[in-house]
Structures are given as C-alpha cells and as structure tokens.
Write a protein that holds these residues in place. Structure first.
Motif, PDB file in Angstrom:
ATOM      1  N   UNK A   1      -4.583  -6.227 -10.927  1.00 35.64           N
ATOM      2  CA  UNK A   1      -3.657  -5.252 -10.344  1.00 35.64           C
ATOM      3  C   UNK A   1      -2.296  -5.361 -11.011  1.00 35.64           C
ATOM      4  N   UNK A   2      -1.755  -4.213 -11.397  1.00 36.62           N
ATOM      5  CA  UNK A   2      -0.376  -4.121 -11.883  1.00 36.62           C
ATOM      6  C   UNK A   2      -0.060  -5.181 -12.941  1.00 36.62           C
ATOM      7  N   UNK A   3      -0.933  -5.324 -13.917  1.00 40.68           N
ATOM      8  CA  UNK A   3      -0.697  -6.271 -15.000  1.00 40.68           C
ATOM      9  C   UNK A   3      -1.158  -7.681 -14.710  1.00 40.68           C
TER      10      UNK A   3
ATOM     11  N   UNK B   1      -3.199  -6.640  -2.826  1.00 46.62           N
ATOM     12  CA  UNK B   1      -2.764  -5.365  -3.396  1.00 46.62           C
ATOM     13  C   UNK B   1      -1.246  -5.256  -3.210  1.00 46.62           C
ATOM     14  N   UNK B   2      -0.528  -5.934  -4.067  1.00 49.99           N
ATOM     15  CA  UNK B   2       0.926  -5.999  -3.968  1.00 49.99           C
ATOM     16  C   UNK B   2       1.485  -6.518  -5.276  1.00 49.99           C
TER      17      UNK B   2
ATOM     18  N   UNK C   1       0.847  -1.189   0.000  1.00 44.50           N
ATOM     19  CA  UNK C   1       0.000   0.000   0.000  1.00 44.50           C
ATOM     20  C   UNK C   1       0.886   1.244   0.000  1.00 44.50           C
ATOM     21  N   UNK C   2       0.634   2.137  -0.924  1.00 49.42           N
ATOM     22  CA  UNK C   2       1.452   3.338  -1.051  1.00 49.42           C
ATOM     23  C   UNK C   2       0.850   4.498  -0.265  1.00 49.42           C
ATOM     24  N   UNK C   3       1.726   5.233   0.432  1.00 51.80           N
ATOM     25  CA  UNK C   3       1.291   6.434   1.146  1.00 51.80           C
ATOM     26  C   UNK C   3       1.206   7.635   0.215  1.00 51.80           C
TER      27      UNK C   3
ATOM     28  N   UNK D   1       4.274 -20.609  -2.339  1.00 48.60           N
ATOM     29  CA  UNK D   1       3.442 -19.410  -2.260  1.00 48.60           C
ATOM     30  C   UNK D   1       4.177 -18.289  -1.522  1.00 48.60           C
ATOM     31  N   UNK D   2       3.791 -17.056  -1.839  1.00 45.36           N
ATOM     32  CA  UNK D   2       4.303 -15.900  -1.114  1.00 45.36           C
ATOM     33  C   UNK D   2       3.122 -14.962  -0.848  1.00 45.36           C
ATOM     34  N   UNK D   3       2.738 -14.887   0.421  1.00 43.56           N
ATOM     35  CA  UNK D   3       1.569 -14.084   0.799  1.00 43.56           C
ATOM     36  C   UNK D   3       2.042 -12.864   1.581  1.00 43.56           C
TER      37      UNK D   3
END
Length: 545
Positions: free
Chosen positions: A496-498, A437-438, A221-223, A429-431
């Motif tokens: 998201x993101x492609x 949203x990543x 998540x971007x600030x 897996x990588x959670x």
C-alpha cells in the motif's frame, strides 16, 4: 465457514491487478455469495490440522449476555504480560546475513528497508538490517490485529446476529460479524417463521448496530472515489462484506445497459429521484465504449449506484463489487425483503434503533445466528488480506474491552495495551486501524517478531491461528510467491502507498524447526521489493534444508 471459493479467488485476482496498477493493496474484499437466490452456500476446502480440531470441538464463547468481557480481557492482558519473555540475542548466521545483504543490495537506492530473522524456538536473531526501524507495514498490521484478537477474545469466539421482537417491531441486531451473508439471513427467517404467529402485528423492521460507534470509515479510509470494495465501511451489522455486486449485460443496440444489483433490499429504487435503500441511476447505453460503475452515499444512509458510459453489444456480462453507504440499513432492507418473499406479504419499512445491552421484559429473542469461530473468520483477513474483516474484528475487540460502542480509537488503545504486554519494543509502534490501510501506521520488524513469537506455544490461540495463514502456492496472496515452498512458508503480505511487506514463518521439511521473519520495505520499485523478499525467503528455506 460459508463463503464461495470462486468468489474469493476472483476478488483476490482483482486485488492483485489493483495493486499492480497502484490503485490499492492486495486488500480487496472477497466477493460474497450471489444473493436472494436459494440459500445454499459453498464451503472453503475442508480445514485440516489445528483449525479442523478447533472447528470440531469448539463451543461458543460467551456473547452479549456475558457481562464480564472487560474483566476477562484485562485479565488476559495481565496474564500475557506475566509470561516469561525470551529476550532476543544475536546468534548470526553468515549465510543468512549475506543473503539478506545481497537481496537488499538489489533494491532501488530510494527504498527504506528493515529486516529481522529469528529462530522461533529460541528467539536468537540470525540476521537483521535495522530491525528497530519503524516503517509502514501495510497489511502486515493484520498479523498484529489478528493475533491480538485471538489471544484476547479466544480462538473460538463467535459473533452473534439475532432477531428480537418488541411491540410491533422486529429488531435485527448485529455484533460485528465479518462473515455474515444472505444465506445466514435466510436461516434467521426460517427460524423466525417456524414459530406460529411470529409476524402477527409486526409493522416494521428496526436495525440495531450500536455495538459499534457511528463512524463507518476507518482512519486511512477515503470517502472519495468510485466506491472501491477494498475501502468498505464497517458496521456492527453488515452483509456481504458491506458491498454490493453489480452485474452489467448489453441490452438492445443503443438501448439501456441491463443492470442487476445484489443483494436486493426492500425498496430498490431506480432513477435520480428514487428513495429506496439502494437507488440505481443507469444512463449507460449498449454501444461502443466503456462503462463506469460507482456507488455513493445518498440521503439517509441510502446507497446510490451510478452506471454511466457504454457496454458494447455482444460483450460478456461484467460483474463488479462496490461498497455500500450504510451496512446496517442494507442488511435490514435485505432481511425485510426476505421476510416479504417468504410470508408473501408487503415489505416492512426499515429504520434504525438502539436496544439496551440487556433487553427488558418487553423484548424477546426469536432467532439467533452464530458465526464460525474467530480463527476461521480471520482467514479472510490473513489469506486474502480483507480489510473489512480486520476492521470488524478490531472494533469488536474495542467493544468487548471497553463495554462501549466499538470505535477505532478504543481499538487502537487495546492494540497498544496488547503490544505493551507482549513486547519491550511496544513504544516504537503506531497502530492506526486493524487492516494497515493507512499511510500513518508504523511497525518495526523486531516488534512483529515479538508478536509472532506467541505462535511458538503449542495449543495457544496464536498457534491455532496459523491454520488461517496463507501458505506459499495456496489460496490467497501467496499463490504466486515462492510456490515451491508450499506449507513450509506461512506469511502475510502487504502492499500500500509505496509500502511492501512480508512477515511470517518458514519451516524445515519436518515442521520441527521454524524461523520467524519480517521484511518491511518502503519506497522504490514494487517488483524489485517483492523479488528481494522472495530471495530472503528462499535463503531461509535453504538454511533449513
């Protein structure tokens, strides 16, 4: 579950627009009820099937006064790991394999694809394309997070928000409710004021949101940016999905644009030097042009709403939703404002404080609000792809599993333990967070289907959760995806993101037989990717006819 349907649909449409323009996923937060108006709320359409039965008969799960949550979750993980697993085995369907190959053949050559289709009851693999390839799942991560939460916390788990009294302070305490609204604070105030002398000697409101760690924006998540609502912060005490509704109306020609901010906390300030919990800086004029509405973090957790540009005279009112800086501080401010309005007294100052998990004799409980059951709350994440809900639930799971303030790191560890308990493919897996949203998250189709396989157990938490999935042509992100399938398609989208993903279940016309599927696509053209996913779903429907 209290929420305005029209608001949910409006945010869904907004999220679709953002997705098409490449600004976001379909993960925009649903719009919350209009606030500081009469405390009424509309409900979602009546629940049916397993969800209706659960809502009718569910009893609240143990809450903050239950000391054994860590042991309970540990025991549940052991039980899940001990359940017999049906090893997937190849039982290829030529029709489905050819349909998958044809659909993938229409993709942009740059697209990376991973697909698997199984018979839900027997775990037979009917068609696959690199099912062990780990790709960014986008919001398909919410499937894993939601099923893990339902299985480990229980489908009838309820979030509590309470008001306590200690000395001269009222303490508003949150436990992560993802679906808390102003109407619920109205109810707390009603319960509080029903006790004679409840406010006697009270001089302040304290916010206790320490069930979660201090970090508010999750990994990925971007600030930066304009405060988009789909990147809302998470907190143990958060109101209206940690967002503000900002409405603009034209004023007099070349005069200031009229701005309304909702919910309105105590101490709303205006101007560059304002010091309220929400600070409004409005330089927009009523003339030809376009407005720009952003929120940003001010000092001390304040949320600054900045309105710039122009709104033409005669323009219809324009409503936008933006994230807040400090969800707990806003909730406390709105609570203080409601108290002031109902008691006809001054608004109390708001600050933050932490209580022990078990308050002492000097602290007494005055009022409590309980949320709808967990699987009802998860409909927001599964049907509308609400990132905020997914993160709230993940951090609640982290808090309950560890006994420490819920953090994303601990939440990821719980998901990893869950993955190891239900799948032999957990290591691939990588959670990163609860919502997907990543750019860093990775899942494989075969793992997603191992998790969905939990739905085959009648009456299980995962099976009950199916009532909260989006269905084709219905409300949510499947409204325009294979609409003729109707309730035969229950699935979760992700963009998201492609990354573009679609995973879920397809039923035959009787509902007796189901196929589970996961189609993960990264890169290439979004519309072509979605068309390929829809073609694969159509092929499954034909195969089941």
């Amino acid at each position: 579950m209290l929420r305005r349907c029209s608001a949910l649909i409006a945010v869904f449409l907004l999220s679709g627009l953002l997705t098409r323009t490449g600004l976001a996923t379909a993960d925009a937060a649903p719009r919350a009820p209009k606030t500081l108006l009469p405390a009424s709320a509309s409900a979602l359409p009546p629940a049916s099937g397993p969800l209706a039965a659960l809502l009718e008969h569910a009893e609240p799960t143990a809450s903050a006064d239950t000391p054994d949550w860590t042991d309970r979750i540990d025991a549940r993980l052991v039980a899940l790991a001990a359940e017999p697993r049906r090893s997937s085995e190849d039982a290829p369907s030529r029709r489905l394999r050819e349909a998958v190959d044809a659909a993938l053949g229409e993709l942009d050559p740059r697209t990376r694809a991973a697909v698997e289709i199984r018979e839900l009851g027997s775990a037979q693999v009917l068609a696959a394309h690199e099912p062990g390839r780990a790709l960014n799942p986008a919001s398909n991560q919410k499937l894993v997070s939601a099923i893990a939460a339902a299985e480990l916390l229980g489908p009838d788990y309820r979030f509590q928000t309470s008001v306590l009294r200690r000395g001269d302070a009222l303490i508003l305490r949150g436990e992560g409710d993802p679906d808390l609204h102003v109407a619920d604070l109205h109810a707390l105030v009603d319960e509080l004021l029903a006790e004679p002398g409840a406010l006697e000697g009270v001089r302040r409101v304290l916010v206790d949101d320490h069930a979660f760690s201090d970090r508010r924006l999750g990994p990925g998540f971007s600030a930066e940016g304009c405060g988009d609502s789909y990147i809302a912060p998470s907190g143990a005490l958060a109101l209206d999905y940690a967002t503000l509704e900002i409405t603009l109306r034209p004023g007099r020609y070349r005069g200031p644009v009229e701005v309304e901010v909702s919910p309105t906390p105590a101490g709303l300030g205006e101007g560059e030097r304002a010091e309220g919990i929400v600070e409004l800086v409005n330089t927009a004029r009523t003339e030809s042009g376009r407005p720009r509405v952003c929120t940003e973090a001010g000092e001390g957790g304040r949320t600054r709403v900045r309105v710039e540009g122009a709104l033409p005279a005669g323009h219809a009112p324009m409503t936008l939703r933006r994230r807040v800086a400090d969800p707990g501080l806003l909730a406390g401010g709105v609570f203080a404002q409601l108290l002031a309005e109902r008691s006809e007294g001054p608004a109390l100052p708001v600050a933050r404080a932490a209580l022990p998990a078990q308050p002492g004799e000097d602290t007494r409980l005055l009022a409590t609000h309980e949320s709808a059951p967990l699987i009802a709350a998860l409909a927001s994440a599964l049907r509308y792809s609400n990132n905020f809900t997914a993160e709230q639930v993940l951090r609640t799971l982290a808090w309950r599993a560890s006994g420490r303030p819920g953090s994303w790191a601990e939440g990821a560890r719980v998901l990893e333990r869950f993955a190891a308990a239900v799948s032999v493919h957990a290591g691939d897996q990588r959670m990163i967070n609860g919502s997907g949203l990543s750019r860093e998250g990775r899942l494989t189709p075969r793992f997603v289907l191992d998790v969905l396989a939990l739905c085959r157990r009648p009456g299980s938490p995962a099976a009950l959760l199916l009532a909260s999935f989006a269905e084709a042509g219905g409300e949510g992100t499947l409204r325009n995806r294979n609409p003729v399938a109707g309730p035969r398609l229950l699935a979760k989208t992700g963009t998201y993101a492609g990354a573009s993903s679609l995973s879920g279940l397809v039923y035959d016309s009787t509902g007796a037989r189901a196929l589970s599927f996961s189609v993960l696509l990264n890169g290439g053209d979004l519309e072509r990717n979605r068309a390929a996913q829809d073609r694969i779903v159509a092929a499954m429907l034909r195969a089941l006819d």
